[in-house]
Design an enzyme around this catalytic site. Sequence first.
Site, PDB file in Angstrom:
ATOM      1  N   CYS A   1       0.567  -1.659   0.186  1.00  0.00           N
ATOM      2  CA  CYS A   1      -0.053   0.446  -0.181  1.00  0.00           C
ATOM      3  C   CYS A   1       1.117   1.333  -0.513  1.00  0.00           C
ATOM      4  O   CYS A   1       1.433   1.583  -0.985  1.00  0.00           O
ATOM      5  CB  CYS A   1      -0.925  -0.039   0.892  1.00  0.00           C
ATOM      6  SG  CYS A   1      -2.370   0.977   1.039  1.00  0.00           S
TER       7      CYS A   1
ATOM      8  N   HIS B   1      -3.745  -4.809   0.542  1.00  0.00           N
ATOM      9  CA  HIS B   1      -3.259  -5.365   1.548  1.00  0.00           C
ATOM     10  C   HIS B   1      -3.001  -6.872   1.533  1.00  0.00           C
ATOM     11  O   HIS B   1      -4.161  -8.262   2.236  1.00  0.00           O
ATOM     12  CB  HIS B   1      -4.047  -5.108   2.505  1.00  0.00           C
ATOM     13  CG  HIS B   1      -3.631  -3.805   2.761  1.00  0.00           C
ATOM     14  ND1 HIS B   1      -2.988  -3.003   3.768  1.00  0.00           N
ATOM     15  CD2 HIS B   1      -3.859  -2.686   2.889  1.00  0.00           C
ATOM     16  CE1 HIS B   1      -2.691  -1.830   3.838  1.00  0.00           C
ATOM     17  NE2 HIS B   1      -3.437  -1.973   2.847  1.00  0.00           N
TER      18      HIS B   1
ATOM     19  N   GLU C   1      -2.197  -9.578   3.484  1.00  0.00           N
ATOM     20  CA  GLU C   1      -1.497  -9.561   4.650  1.00  0.00           C
ATOM     21  C   GLU C   1      -2.988 -10.590   5.226  1.00  0.00           C
ATOM     22  O   GLU C   1      -2.762 -10.692   6.184  1.00  0.00           O
ATOM     23  CB  GLU C   1      -1.217  -8.784   5.968  1.00  0.00           C
ATOM     24  CG  GLU C   1      -1.334  -7.693   6.136  1.00  0.00           C
ATOM     25  CD  GLU C   1      -1.644  -6.344   5.599  1.00  0.00           C
ATOM     26  OE1 GLU C   1      -1.066  -6.171   4.167  1.00  0.00           O
ATOM     27  OE2 GLU C   1      -1.524  -5.129   5.571  1.00  0.00           O
TER      28      GLU C   1
HETATM   29  N1  GLN Z   1      -1.892   6.902   2.605  1.00  0.00           N
HETATM   30  C1  GLN Z   1      -1.544   6.271   1.562  1.00  0.00           C
HETATM   31  C2  GLN Z   1      -3.271   6.154   0.414  1.00  0.00           C
HETATM   32  O1  GLN Z   1      -4.771   6.542   1.303  1.00  0.00           O
HETATM   33  C3  GLN Z   1      -1.498   4.509   1.716  1.00  0.00           C
HETATM   34  C4  GLN Z   1      -2.691   3.945   2.826  1.00  0.00           C
HETATM   35  C5  GLN Z   1      -2.173   2.463   2.991  1.00  0.00           C
HETATM   36  O2  GLN Z   1      -1.250   2.399   3.237  1.00  0.00           O
HETATM   37  N2  GLN Z   1      -3.407   1.905   3.142  1.00  0.00           N
HETATM   38  O3  GLN Z   1      -3.481   5.834  -0.374  1.00  0.00           O
END
Ligand code: GLN
Length: 539
Positions: free
Chosen positions: A381, A507, A509
């Site tokens: 992410c 994600h 995970e």
């Molecule tokens: N802050 C970034 C976004 O909103 C990454 C978000 C995250 O890592 N969950 O896209």
Amino acid sequence: MKYIFVTGGVVSSLGKGLAAASLGTLLEYRGFKVIMQKFDPYLNIDPGTMNPYEHGEVYVLDDGAETDLDLGHYERFTHTNLSRLNNLTSGQVYSTVIEKERAGKYQGSTVQVIPHVTNEIKARIDEVALKMGGDIIITEIGGTVGDIEGLPFLEAIRQFGHDKPPGDVLYIHTTLVPYLRAAGELKTKPTQQSIAKLREIGIGPHIILARTEMALDQDVRHKISLFCNVPIENVIEARDVKNTIYEVPLKLHEERLDDRVCKLLGLERRDPDLTTWRSFVNRVIHPTHHVRIGVVGKYIELQDAYKSIYEALTHAGAATDCKVDIVRVDAEAIEKAGPDLYLMGLQGILIPGGFGDRGTEGKIMAARYAREKGIPFFGICLGMQIAVIEFARNVAGLEGANSTEFDKVGPHPVISLMEEQKKVINMGGTMRLGTWVTDLVPGSRAYGLYQSATITERHRHRYEFNSAYKEQLEAHGLVVSGMSPNGELAEIVELPSHPYFIACQFHPEFLSKPNHPHVLFHGFVKAAMNQHGTPPVSC
Ligand code: GLN
């Protein structure tokens, strides 16, 4: 349907969620279909708007619900298929009640905690039971008995037990039995008082799970049994496990928790075959090799902030006969002292998700270090966004490249707010959330790992790879190996010339399970093992 409620007393962080999940594991291995859910007494609608320092990780479900991290335990320990129905907060309860009141649904009555709020809570248990079907529903009540905000939930589950036929509802209370070193004794008084508090509300627990760092001897068990009014065989020792949380179901089984539960609920007492779980635990505890993997983050001192990532690394380690030593690296420390001091000697570098610009320059330095030194790299992410920024700056020569999350006016916004996010005003539940499909590019490393042309993964973000820079970055060797089916959003990037450099916008995970490690984590740990020859565990 049988109903089990798990409450907690004395202190928070007793491991109630793990205990509930572990009971779920044991009942599943006995062949029952188990549903898990969590009630959280706080007033937020969900934890999505909370700071990780307040709450730890926000666990995202397939349907995009942002939930308590205990739901992560539930999904890792059981096969229960969770949705937003499985995490109820006071915020949700009160907002539904108020909505109904405004709609005139209460037909002139005074709206009160009892019965309107409690009815709403009870209705959720029945709704989950009805929609999901199954044999047993385990409901964990967040917080500690004695908290003011938990009272409506406790009253609701008390009434629930009264409403259902006798023998269908079971209350398990988790408490602490502290060891007083000076006295050389385990103390049962906090447990007695916690049970007394529960009895004041009208709940007499059937089983007491006593969290302890020492074995409970017969005397202590007898005392708890007598003063808390439960048969001695229902006083269950929940002793701290030495090696891994995945030992908890095995320990509770040794204490015959699942047998007691089945007896009390009148369920058939088949013996569970725990072979596969045991073999996973054995692989976690007795690996042949080990690797050191650095997780470069912003909430690094907080054990719970990257919970699912740490668990996914453990799963991948078990599958590769290797212990993953996680080295937590504070991104801001890298900014101050440079990457060498913190990253030298690591066999893999992982940058997890995150929000806000604190520490981002340190993460960019870490991504560069991994890329230039050929150290296996995994970005998740924000970690993918960091990898793209680093590549744009240092390989494609786009000086000042950044994300508009951190720099609104920079010359090269290689990461920018998604189109659909530009009109969003409210913060809660408005990110791109939950399961989305990704198409993989044949021949890419991602394709090779997944062995599939399309995948589904869970998301939680507002910003995204700016496709205006795609061609330019690809011309310098970055491969976008996963795209949303409409071809608009880059979901995975990789560097084919590197031993292992993969970063994804989703994600992974959240989908890793003990006996089914996620392929991206598995590939990462394998690559880390091949890095400079992996030392055996003994060295
Ligand atoms: N802050 C970034 C976004 O909103 C990454 C978000 C995250 O890592 N969950 O896209």
